[in-house]
Motif scaffolding. Structure first.
Motif, mmCIF file in Angstrom:
data_model
loop_
_atom_site.group_PDB
_atom_site.id
_atom_site.type_symbol
_atom_site.label_atom_id
_atom_site.label_comp_id
_atom_site.label_asym_id
_atom_site.label_seq_id
_atom_site.Cartn_x
_atom_site.Cartn_y
_atom_site.Cartn_z
ATOM 1 N N LEU A 166 0.950 -1.331 0.034
ATOM 2 C CA LEU A 166 -0.101 -0.097 0.111
ATOM 3 C C LEU A 166 0.668 1.253 0.044
ATOM 4 N N ARG A 167 0.388 2.275 -0.765
ATOM 5 C CA ARG A 167 0.957 3.647 -0.608
ATOM 6 C C ARG A 167 -0.139 4.474 -0.145
ATOM 7 N N VAL A 168 -0.064 5.273 0.991
ATOM 8 C CA VAL A 168 -1.165 6.037 1.570
ATOM 9 C C VAL A 168 -0.659 7.365 1.731
ATOM 10 N N PRO A 169 -1.864 8.245 1.557
ATOM 11 C CA PRO A 169 -1.410 9.794 1.907
ATOM 12 C C PRO A 169 -0.291 10.002 2.930
ATOM 13 N N SER A 170 0.576 10.932 2.626
ATOM 14 C CA SER A 170 1.724 11.329 3.149
ATOM 15 C C SER A 170 1.522 11.571 4.747
ATOM 16 N N GLU A 171 0.263 12.353 4.893
ATOM 17 C CA GLU A 171 -0.015 12.908 6.245
ATOM 18 C C GLU A 171 -0.354 11.680 7.086
ATOM 19 N N LEU A 172 -1.266 10.843 6.632
ATOM 20 C CA LEU A 172 -1.467 9.436 7.367
ATOM 21 C C LEU A 172 -0.219 8.598 7.471
ATOM 22 N N ALA A 173 0.558 8.392 6.648
ATOM 23 C CA ALA A 173 1.630 7.641 6.660
ATOM 24 C C ALA A 173 2.902 8.101 7.786
ATOM 25 N N GLU A 174 2.984 9.398 7.594
ATOM 26 C CA GLU A 174 3.810 10.136 8.746
ATOM 27 C C GLU A 174 3.273 9.709 10.128
ATOM 28 N N ARG A 175 1.951 9.810 10.132
ATOM 29 C CA ARG A 175 1.371 9.533 11.646
ATOM 30 C C ARG A 175 1.446 8.046 12.121
ATOM 31 N N ALA A 176 1.000 7.304 11.180
ATOM 32 C CA ALA A 176 1.253 5.897 11.507
ATOM 33 C C ALA A 176 2.523 5.578 11.836
ATOM 34 N N ASP A 177 3.583 6.163 11.019
ATOM 35 C CA ASP A 177 5.108 5.860 11.373
ATOM 36 C C ASP A 177 5.246 6.055 12.574
ATOM 37 N N GLN A 178 4.993 7.339 13.043
ATOM 38 C CA GLN A 178 5.314 7.750 14.540
ATOM 39 C C GLN A 178 4.703 6.808 15.623
ATOM 40 N N VAL A 179 3.503 6.433 15.369
ATOM 41 C CA VAL A 179 2.847 5.610 16.536
ATOM 42 C C VAL A 179 3.722 4.089 16.385
ATOM 43 N N LEU A 180 4.015 3.656 15.104
ATOM 44 C CA LEU A 180 4.735 2.233 14.946
ATOM 45 C C LEU A 180 6.106 2.522 15.328
ATOM 46 N N SER A 181 6.871 3.741 15.225
ATOM 47 C CA SER A 181 8.119 3.678 15.504
ATOM 48 C C SER A 181 8.367 3.783 17.191
ATOM 49 N N ALA A 182 7.387 4.426 17.600
ATOM 50 C CA ALA A 182 7.458 4.489 19.062
ATOM 51 C C ALA A 182 7.510 2.961 19.787
ATOM 52 N N LYS A 183 6.791 2.143 19.179
ATOM 53 C CA LYS A 183 6.725 0.743 19.816
ATOM 54 C C LYS A 183 8.065 0.339 19.129
ATOM 55 N N SER A 184 8.550 0.220 18.152
ATOM 56 C CA SER A 184 9.759 -0.171 17.712
ATOM 57 C C SER A 184 11.051 0.128 18.514
ATOM 58 N N ASP A 185 10.957 1.623 18.759
ATOM 59 C CA ASP A 185 11.792 2.182 19.911
ATOM 60 C C ASP A 185 11.906 1.356 21.127
ATOM 61 N N LEU A 186 10.872 1.179 21.709
ATOM 62 C CA LEU A 186 10.738 0.442 22.996
ATOM 63 C C LEU A 186 11.396 -0.996 22.934
ATOM 64 N N ILE A 187 10.866 -1.637 21.768
ATOM 65 C CA ILE A 187 11.234 -2.991 21.354
ATOM 66 C C ILE A 187 12.736 -3.188 21.596
ATOM 67 N N ARG A 188 13.406 -2.107 20.834
ATOM 68 C CA ARG A 188 14.761 -2.157 20.556
ATOM 69 C C ARG A 188 15.306 -1.944 21.891
ATOM 70 N N ALA A 189 14.962 -0.904 22.795
ATOM 71 C CA ALA A 189 15.606 -0.635 23.983
ATOM 72 C C ALA A 189 15.659 -1.569 24.790
ATOM 73 N N LEU A 190 14.509 -2.496 24.823
ATOM 74 C CA LEU A 190 14.258 -3.638 25.568
ATOM 75 C C LEU A 190 15.245 -4.777 25.217
#
Length: 425
Positions: free
Chosen positions: A353-377
Protein backbone atom coordinates in the motif's frame (compact mmCIF):
# COMPACT_ATOMS: atom_id res chain seq x y z
CA UNK A 1 34.54 -25.82 47.37
CA UNK A 2 35.73 -28.61 49.66
CA UNK A 3 32.11 -29.73 50.05
CA UNK A 4 31.48 -29.88 46.29
CA UNK A 5 31.48 -33.46 45.02
CA UNK A 6 31.87 -34.98 41.57
CA UNK A 7 28.78 -36.73 40.25
CA UNK A 8 26.75 -37.28 37.09
CA UNK A 9 23.47 -35.72 36.06
CA UNK A 10 21.79 -39.13 36.02
CA UNK A 11 22.82 -39.85 39.61
CA UNK A 12 21.26 -36.75 41.14
CA UNK A 13 18.51 -35.54 38.77
CA UNK A 14 15.19 -37.07 37.71
CA UNK A 15 15.28 -37.70 33.94
CA UNK A 16 12.24 -38.81 31.96
CA UNK A 17 11.85 -39.39 28.21
CA UNK A 18 8.47 -38.51 26.70
CA UNK A 19 5.73 -40.84 25.51
CA UNK A 20 4.76 -41.70 21.91
CA UNK A 21 1.26 -40.22 21.92
CA UNK A 22 -0.65 -41.50 18.88
CA UNK A 23 -1.15 -38.74 16.33
CA UNK A 24 -4.51 -40.19 15.34
CA UNK A 25 -5.84 -39.20 18.75
CA UNK A 26 -4.49 -35.63 18.68
CA UNK A 27 -7.04 -32.93 19.43
CA UNK A 28 -7.51 -29.80 17.35
CA UNK A 29 -8.99 -27.90 20.29
CA UNK A 30 -6.42 -25.35 21.58
CA UNK A 31 -8.14 -25.42 24.99
CA UNK A 32 -6.99 -29.02 25.43
CA UNK A 33 -3.57 -29.99 26.84
CA UNK A 34 -0.49 -29.03 24.86
CA UNK A 35 1.88 -31.72 23.65
CA UNK A 36 5.47 -30.58 24.07
CA UNK A 37 7.51 -31.87 21.14
CA UNK A 38 11.04 -31.23 19.93
CA UNK A 39 9.78 -28.66 17.41
CA UNK A 40 8.54 -26.52 20.29
CA UNK A 41 11.95 -26.19 21.93
CA UNK A 42 14.21 -23.29 21.01
CA UNK A 43 17.51 -22.03 22.38
CA UNK A 44 16.36 -21.18 25.90
CA UNK A 45 12.68 -20.69 25.10
CA UNK A 46 9.52 -22.53 24.07
CA UNK A 47 7.75 -21.81 20.79
CA UNK A 48 4.14 -22.98 20.71
CA UNK A 49 3.57 -21.84 17.14
CA UNK A 50 3.41 -25.45 15.91
CA UNK A 51 0.78 -26.74 18.28
CA UNK A 52 -0.51 -30.25 18.93
CA UNK A 53 -3.01 -31.08 21.66
CA UNK A 54 -4.24 -34.03 23.69
CA UNK A 55 -7.81 -34.39 25.01
CA UNK A 56 -7.97 -32.84 28.45
CA UNK A 57 -9.91 -35.73 30.04
CA UNK A 58 -7.15 -38.19 29.09
CA UNK A 59 -4.25 -36.11 30.41
CA UNK A 60 -4.71 -35.88 34.15
CA UNK A 61 -2.69 -38.24 36.31
CA UNK A 62 -0.24 -39.08 33.54
CA UNK A 63 3.40 -39.43 34.59
CA UNK A 64 4.19 -37.32 31.53
CA UNK A 65 2.45 -34.22 32.92
CA UNK A 66 4.90 -31.33 33.15
CA UNK A 67 5.27 -28.93 36.06
CA UNK A 68 6.41 -25.31 36.41
CA UNK A 69 10.21 -25.17 36.45
CA UNK A 70 10.72 -28.45 34.58
CA UNK A 71 13.57 -28.39 32.06
CA UNK A 72 13.13 -29.96 28.64
CA UNK A 73 15.89 -30.92 26.21
CA UNK A 74 15.40 -31.96 22.59
CA UNK A 75 16.97 -35.36 21.85
CA UNK A 76 16.87 -35.11 18.03
CA UNK A 77 19.27 -32.48 16.70
CA UNK A 78 19.72 -31.11 20.24
CA UNK A 79 22.49 -28.74 19.19
CA UNK A 80 22.12 -26.54 16.13
CA UNK A 81 24.13 -23.57 14.93
CA UNK A 82 22.11 -21.15 17.06
CA UNK A 83 22.71 -23.17 20.25
CA UNK A 84 21.36 -25.94 22.47
CA UNK A 85 17.65 -26.70 22.20
CA UNK A 86 16.56 -26.58 25.82
CA UNK A 87 14.04 -24.57 27.82
CA UNK A 88 12.44 -24.17 31.22
CA UNK A 89 8.66 -24.37 31.61
CA UNK A 90 6.74 -21.56 33.23
CA UNK A 91 3.16 -21.55 34.46
CA UNK A 92 1.93 -20.00 31.20
CA UNK A 93 3.20 -23.05 29.28
CA UNK A 94 0.99 -25.46 31.19
CA UNK A 95 -0.84 -27.79 31.15
CA UNK A 96 1.42 -29.79 28.86
CA UNK A 97 2.47 -33.40 28.28
CA UNK A 98 5.95 -34.66 27.40
CA UNK A 99 6.28 -36.31 23.97
CA UNK A 100 8.87 -38.85 22.78
CA UNK A 101 12.36 -37.67 21.77
CA UNK A 102 12.28 -35.01 24.48
CA UNK A 103 13.84 -35.44 27.91
CA UNK A 104 12.42 -33.81 31.02
CA UNK A 105 14.87 -32.97 33.81
CA UNK A 106 13.71 -32.30 37.36
CA UNK A 107 15.46 -31.81 40.68
CA UNK A 108 15.58 -34.25 43.58
CA UNK A 109 16.56 -34.09 47.23
CA UNK A 110 20.18 -33.74 46.05
CA UNK A 111 19.85 -31.05 43.41
CA UNK A 112 17.57 -28.08 42.78
CA UNK A 113 15.68 -28.08 39.47
CA UNK A 114 16.84 -24.51 38.92
CA UNK A 115 20.48 -25.53 39.34
CA UNK A 116 19.99 -28.24 36.70
CA UNK A 117 18.54 -25.58 34.39
CA UNK A 118 21.62 -23.39 34.73
CA UNK A 119 23.97 -26.35 34.52
CA UNK A 120 22.66 -27.50 31.14
CA UNK A 121 22.72 -23.88 30.00
CA UNK A 122 26.47 -23.77 30.55
CA UNK A 123 29.01 -23.88 27.75
CA UNK A 124 30.52 -27.02 29.30
CA UNK A 125 27.28 -28.95 28.83
CA UNK A 126 26.81 -27.57 25.30
CA UNK A 127 30.31 -28.74 24.34
CA UNK A 128 29.53 -32.15 25.83
CA UNK A 129 26.37 -32.48 23.69
CA UNK A 130 28.16 -31.19 20.58
CA UNK A 131 30.74 -33.93 21.03
CA UNK A 132 27.96 -36.52 21.09
CA UNK A 133 26.22 -35.43 17.88
CA UNK A 134 29.04 -34.09 15.68
CA UNK A 135 29.49 -36.11 12.50
CA UNK A 136 26.41 -38.30 12.87
CA UNK A 137 23.95 -38.60 9.99
CA UNK A 138 20.92 -38.08 12.23
CA UNK A 139 22.16 -36.22 15.33
CA UNK A 140 20.51 -37.73 18.39
CA UNK A 141 21.31 -38.15 22.07
CA UNK A 142 19.98 -40.75 24.45
CA UNK A 143 18.81 -40.45 28.03
CA UNK A 144 21.87 -42.38 29.20
CA UNK A 145 24.20 -39.95 27.41
CA UNK A 146 22.48 -36.99 29.05
CA UNK A 147 22.69 -38.71 32.41
CA UNK A 148 26.40 -39.48 31.98
CA UNK A 149 27.37 -35.79 32.04
CA UNK A 150 29.90 -35.32 34.86
CA UNK A 151 30.10 -32.17 37.00
CA UNK A 152 30.86 -30.95 40.52
CA UNK A 153 27.74 -30.63 42.67
CA UNK A 154 27.68 -27.95 45.39
CA UNK A 155 25.75 -28.35 48.65
CA UNK A 156 22.11 -27.28 48.55
CA UNK A 157 22.84 -24.05 50.43
CA UNK A 158 25.34 -23.02 47.74
CA UNK A 159 22.95 -24.13 45.00
CA UNK A 160 20.26 -21.85 46.45
CA UNK A 161 22.51 -18.79 46.40
CA UNK A 162 23.73 -19.52 42.85
CA UNK A 163 20.17 -20.04 41.62
CA UNK A 164 18.96 -16.85 43.33
CA UNK A 165 21.47 -14.82 41.32
CA UNK A 166 20.98 -16.54 37.95
CA UNK A 167 17.20 -16.81 38.33
CA UNK A 168 16.97 -13.09 39.04
CA UNK A 169 18.77 -12.37 35.76
CA UNK A 170 16.59 -14.90 33.92
CA UNK A 171 13.44 -13.31 35.35
CA UNK A 172 14.51 -9.85 34.20
CA UNK A 173 15.21 -11.21 30.73
CA UNK A 174 11.88 -13.08 30.61
CA UNK A 175 9.91 -10.03 31.77
CA UNK A 176 11.52 -7.91 29.06
CA UNK A 177 10.87 -10.63 26.47
CA UNK A 178 7.18 -10.65 27.39
CA UNK A 179 7.04 -6.86 27.15
CA UNK A 180 8.52 -7.13 23.67
CA UNK A 181 5.83 -9.67 22.71
CA UNK A 182 3.10 -7.32 23.95
CA UNK A 183 4.59 -4.38 22.03
CA UNK A 184 4.80 -6.52 18.89
CA UNK A 185 1.14 -7.47 19.26
CA UNK A 186 0.17 -3.84 19.85
CA UNK A 187 2.03 -2.68 16.73
CA UNK A 188 0.44 -5.44 14.69
CA UNK A 189 -3.02 -4.52 16.01
CA UNK A 190 -2.53 -0.83 15.19
CA UNK A 191 -1.35 -1.64 11.67
CA UNK A 192 -4.27 -3.96 10.95
CA UNK A 193 -6.79 -1.55 12.44
CA UNK A 194 -5.61 1.28 10.19
CA UNK A 195 -4.50 -0.50 7.02
CA UNK A 196 -6.49 -3.75 6.87
CA UNK A 197 -9.79 -2.81 8.48
CA UNK A 198 -9.37 0.87 7.41
CA UNK A 199 -10.41 2.26 10.79
CA UNK A 200 -7.73 4.94 10.73
CA UNK A 201 -8.16 8.50 12.09
CA UNK A 202 -10.58 10.32 9.81
CA UNK A 203 -11.85 7.21 8.04
CA UNK A 204 -15.56 7.98 8.50
CA UNK A 205 -15.98 9.82 5.22
CA UNK A 206 -13.69 7.61 3.11
CA UNK A 207 -15.14 5.76 0.15
CA UNK A 208 -13.68 2.41 -0.90
CA UNK A 209 -12.48 1.68 -4.44
CA UNK A 210 -11.29 -1.51 -6.10
CA UNK A 211 -7.57 -2.37 -6.20
CA UNK A 212 -5.36 -5.43 -6.86
CA UNK A 213 -5.47 -6.06 -3.10
CA UNK A 214 -9.22 -5.64 -2.85
CA UNK A 215 -11.20 -2.57 -1.74
CA UNK A 216 -9.05 0.28 -0.38
CA UNK A 217 -9.87 3.87 0.62
CA UNK A 218 -10.10 6.34 -2.22
CA UNK A 219 -6.82 8.19 -2.68
CA UNK A 220 -4.70 5.21 -1.62
CA UNK A 221 -2.61 3.22 -4.11
CA UNK A 222 -1.26 -0.28 -4.55
CA UNK A 223 2.29 -0.16 -5.90
CA UNK A 224 5.07 -2.70 -6.46
CA UNK A 225 7.65 -2.72 -3.68
CA UNK A 226 10.26 -1.22 -6.04
CA UNK A 227 8.06 1.88 -6.25
CA UNK A 228 8.05 2.31 -2.47
CA UNK A 229 11.45 1.00 -1.42
CA UNK A 230 15.02 0.20 -2.44
CA UNK A 231 15.93 -3.49 -2.37
CA UNK A 232 19.47 -4.81 -1.80
CA UNK A 233 19.96 -8.55 -2.33
CA UNK A 234 22.62 -10.23 -0.23
CA UNK A 235 25.75 -11.87 -1.58
CA UNK A 236 27.88 -14.17 0.55
CA UNK A 237 31.63 -13.49 0.87
CA UNK A 238 34.00 -16.45 0.98
CA UNK A 239 33.80 -18.43 4.21
CA UNK A 240 37.42 -17.71 5.20
CA UNK A 241 36.34 -14.15 5.95
CA UNK A 242 33.89 -15.26 8.66
CA UNK A 243 34.65 -15.37 12.38
CA UNK A 244 32.90 -15.56 15.75
CA UNK A 245 35.35 -13.30 17.58
CA UNK A 246 33.57 -10.06 16.74
CA UNK A 247 36.09 -8.92 14.12
CA UNK A 248 34.56 -6.86 11.30
CA UNK A 249 30.84 -6.30 10.77
CA UNK A 250 28.03 -8.64 11.86
CA UNK A 251 27.21 -11.16 9.13
CA UNK A 252 23.85 -12.83 8.52
CA UNK A 253 23.33 -15.48 5.86
CA UNK A 254 19.70 -16.28 6.70
CA UNK A 255 17.28 -16.49 9.62
CA UNK A 256 19.38 -18.63 11.98
CA UNK A 257 19.96 -15.71 14.35
CA UNK A 258 16.70 -13.84 13.78
CA UNK A 259 14.84 -12.78 16.90
CA UNK A 260 11.24 -11.61 17.22
CA UNK A 261 12.27 -8.15 16.03
CA UNK A 262 16.07 -7.80 15.91
CA UNK A 263 18.75 -10.38 15.05
CA UNK A 264 21.43 -11.62 17.44
CA UNK A 265 24.95 -11.16 16.12
CA UNK A 266 27.06 -14.30 16.34
CA UNK A 267 29.04 -14.34 13.08
CA UNK A 268 31.16 -11.51 11.72
CA UNK A 269 32.78 -10.76 8.36
CA UNK A 270 36.12 -9.03 7.80
CA UNK A 271 35.43 -7.87 4.23
CA UNK A 272 32.81 -5.47 2.94
CA UNK A 273 29.95 -6.93 0.96
CA UNK A 274 26.30 -6.28 0.31
CA UNK A 275 25.09 -4.46 3.41
CA UNK A 276 22.01 -3.54 5.40
CA UNK A 277 22.04 -0.32 7.37
CA UNK A 278 20.51 0.40 10.76
CA UNK A 279 16.72 0.20 10.44
CA UNK A 280 16.59 -1.72 7.16
CA UNK A 281 13.97 -4.45 6.93
CA UNK A 282 15.73 -7.80 6.58
CA UNK A 283 13.71 -10.19 4.41
CA UNK A 284 14.48 -13.88 4.12
CA UNK A 285 14.47 -14.78 0.40
CA UNK A 286 15.12 -18.49 0.95
CA UNK A 287 12.97 -20.88 2.93
CA UNK A 288 11.39 -19.71 5.10
CA UNK A 289 10.63 -16.98 2.54
CA UNK A 290 9.30 -13.80 4.11
CA UNK A 291 10.56 -14.02 7.68
CA UNK A 292 11.41 -10.47 8.78
CA UNK A 293 13.71 -8.67 11.20
CA UNK A 294 15.09 -5.15 11.47
CA UNK A 295 18.82 -4.43 11.22
CA UNK A 296 20.06 -2.71 14.39
CA UNK A 297 23.41 -1.70 12.91
CA UNK A 298 25.28 -1.89 9.62
CA UNK A 299 25.73 -5.56 8.77
CA UNK A 300 26.81 -7.74 5.86
CA UNK A 301 24.05 -9.87 4.34
CA UNK A 302 24.46 -13.19 2.55
CA UNK A 303 22.47 -14.77 -0.26
CA UNK A 304 19.57 -15.77 1.96
CA UNK A 305 18.58 -12.19 2.82
CA UNK A 306 17.54 -8.91 1.24
CA UNK A 307 17.60 -5.46 2.83
CA UNK A 308 14.67 -3.12 2.15
CA UNK A 309 14.68 0.66 2.77
CA UNK A 310 11.69 2.99 2.25
CA UNK A 311 12.09 5.65 -0.44
CA UNK A 312 10.11 8.03 1.77
CA UNK A 313 11.93 9.42 4.79
CA UNK A 314 10.14 8.75 8.04
CA UNK A 315 8.16 5.76 6.79
CA UNK A 316 10.46 2.82 7.58
CA UNK A 317 8.33 1.48 10.43
CA UNK A 318 5.24 1.69 8.23
CA UNK A 319 7.07 -0.20 5.48
CA UNK A 320 7.91 -2.88 8.05
CA UNK A 321 4.19 -3.12 8.84
CA UNK A 322 3.31 -3.41 5.15
CA UNK A 323 5.80 -6.24 4.64
CA UNK A 324 4.69 -8.09 7.79
CA UNK A 325 1.19 -8.09 6.34
CA UNK A 326 2.41 -9.29 2.91
CA UNK A 327 4.43 -12.10 4.48
CA UNK A 328 2.00 -12.95 7.28
CA UNK A 329 2.28 -16.54 6.07
CA UNK A 330 5.86 -17.61 5.44
CA UNK A 331 6.83 -19.30 2.17
CA UNK A 332 3.79 -17.99 0.33
CA UNK A 333 2.83 -14.85 -1.54
CA UNK A 334 -0.39 -13.77 -3.13
CA UNK A 335 -2.95 -16.59 -3.85
CA UNK A 336 -1.20 -19.10 -1.62
CA UNK A 337 1.57 -19.93 -4.09
CA UNK A 338 4.40 -21.74 -2.33
CA UNK A 339 7.90 -20.27 -2.64
CA UNK A 340 11.14 -21.89 -1.48
CA UNK A 341 13.13 -18.90 -2.71
CA UNK A 342 12.46 -15.60 -4.43
CA UNK A 343 14.73 -13.43 -6.54
CA UNK A 344 15.11 -9.68 -6.68
CA UNK A 345 12.57 -9.18 -9.47
CA UNK A 346 9.94 -11.20 -7.62
CA UNK A 347 10.56 -9.33 -4.38
CA UNK A 348 10.46 -5.95 -6.11
CA UNK A 349 7.05 -6.81 -7.60
CA UNK A 350 5.44 -7.60 -4.25
CA UNK A 351 2.45 -5.29 -3.92
CA UNK A 352 2.23 -2.89 -0.98
CA UNK A 353 0.00 0.00 0.00
CA UNK A 354 0.94 3.62 -0.54
CA UNK A 355 -1.17 5.93 1.61
CA UNK A 356 -1.43 9.74 1.77
CA UNK A 357 1.71 11.24 3.29
CA UNK A 358 0.02 12.84 6.31
CA UNK A 359 -1.53 9.53 7.38
CA UNK A 360 1.69 7.62 6.57
CA UNK A 361 3.76 9.93 8.78
CA UNK A 362 1.24 9.70 11.62
CA UNK A 363 1.18 5.91 11.42
CA UNK A 364 4.97 5.74 11.28
CA UNK A 365 5.24 7.81 14.46
CA UNK A 366 2.94 5.42 16.32
CA UNK A 367 4.71 2.30 15.03
CA UNK A 368 8.19 3.79 15.51
CA UNK A 369 7.47 4.53 19.18
CA UNK A 370 6.72 0.87 19.79
CA UNK A 371 9.71 -0.24 17.71
CA UNK A 372 12.01 2.03 19.71
CA UNK A 373 10.79 0.49 22.97
CA UNK A 374 11.30 -2.99 21.55
CA UNK A 375 14.82 -2.03 20.52
CA UNK A 376 15.65 -0.64 23.99
CA UNK A 377 14.30 -3.76 25.75
CA UNK A 378 16.19 -6.03 23.34
CA UNK A 379 19.46 -4.21 23.99
CA UNK A 380 18.84 -4.44 27.74
CA UNK A 381 18.27 -8.18 27.41
CA UNK A 382 21.48 -8.57 25.43
CA UNK A 383 23.41 -6.94 28.25
CA UNK A 384 21.67 -9.05 30.91
CA UNK A 385 22.18 -12.26 28.91
CA UNK A 386 25.84 -11.42 28.36
CA UNK A 387 26.32 -10.86 32.09
CA UNK A 388 24.46 -14.08 32.92
CA UNK A 389 26.46 -16.11 30.39
CA UNK A 390 29.73 -14.78 31.78
CA UNK A 391 28.76 -15.38 35.40
CA UNK A 392 27.10 -18.77 34.87
CA UNK A 393 30.18 -20.97 34.30
CA UNK A 394 32.03 -19.26 37.15
CA UNK A 395 29.12 -19.74 39.53
CA UNK A 396 28.27 -23.37 38.71
CA UNK A 397 31.94 -24.34 39.00
CA UNK A 398 32.61 -22.36 42.20
CA UNK A 399 35.06 -19.86 40.68
CA UNK A 400 33.04 -17.02 42.27
CA UNK A 401 32.04 -17.25 45.93
CA UNK A 402 28.54 -15.75 46.13
CA UNK A 403 27.94 -16.37 49.81
CA UNK A 404 28.53 -12.72 50.79
CA UNK A 405 27.48 -10.94 47.56
CA UNK A 406 24.17 -9.47 46.47
CA UNK A 407 22.74 -9.32 42.96
CA UNK A 408 23.94 -5.76 42.27
CA UNK A 409 27.52 -6.71 43.16
CA UNK A 410 27.40 -9.74 40.88
CA UNK A 411 25.93 -7.74 38.01
CA UNK A 412 28.80 -5.29 38.45
CA UNK A 413 31.24 -8.21 38.27
CA UNK A 414 29.50 -9.38 35.10
CA UNK A 415 29.81 -5.91 33.59
CA UNK A 416 33.53 -5.90 34.37
CA UNK A 417 33.95 -9.34 32.80
CA UNK A 418 32.25 -8.31 29.57
CA UNK A 419 34.02 -4.98 29.02
CA UNK A 420 36.82 -6.27 26.74
CA UNK A 421 34.30 -7.79 24.32
CA UNK A 422 31.29 -5.59 24.90
CA UNK A 423 29.31 -4.87 21.79
CA UNK A 424 28.45 -1.32 20.89
CA UNK A 425 24.87 -0.34 21.57
Amino acid sequence: MSQWRETTLGEVADLLVGFAFKSAAFSEDPTDVRLLRGVNIGQGFLDWGRGAFWPDHQAHGSRYELEPGDIVLAMDRPWIEAGLKRARLRSGDLPALLVQRVTRLRGTSAVRTSFVHHLIGSETFSRYIQGMVTGTTVPHISQSQIGAFTFRLPPLTDQDVICEVLDALDDLIENNRRRVEVLEEMARAVYREWFVHFRYPGHDDAALVDSPLGPIPEGWEVVPLIGAARVTMGQSPRSEHYNTEGVGKPFHQGVTDFGTHLPTHRKYCTVDGRSATDGDVLVSVRAPVGRLNLADTTLVIGRGLAAVRSRDDGQQSLLFGHLKEVFAEEDSMGGGTIFKAIGKKELEQVQVLRVPSELAERADQVLSAKSDLIRALTFTNRRLASIRDLLLPKLVTGQIDVSSMDLEALVAIGDDLRKPSAESM
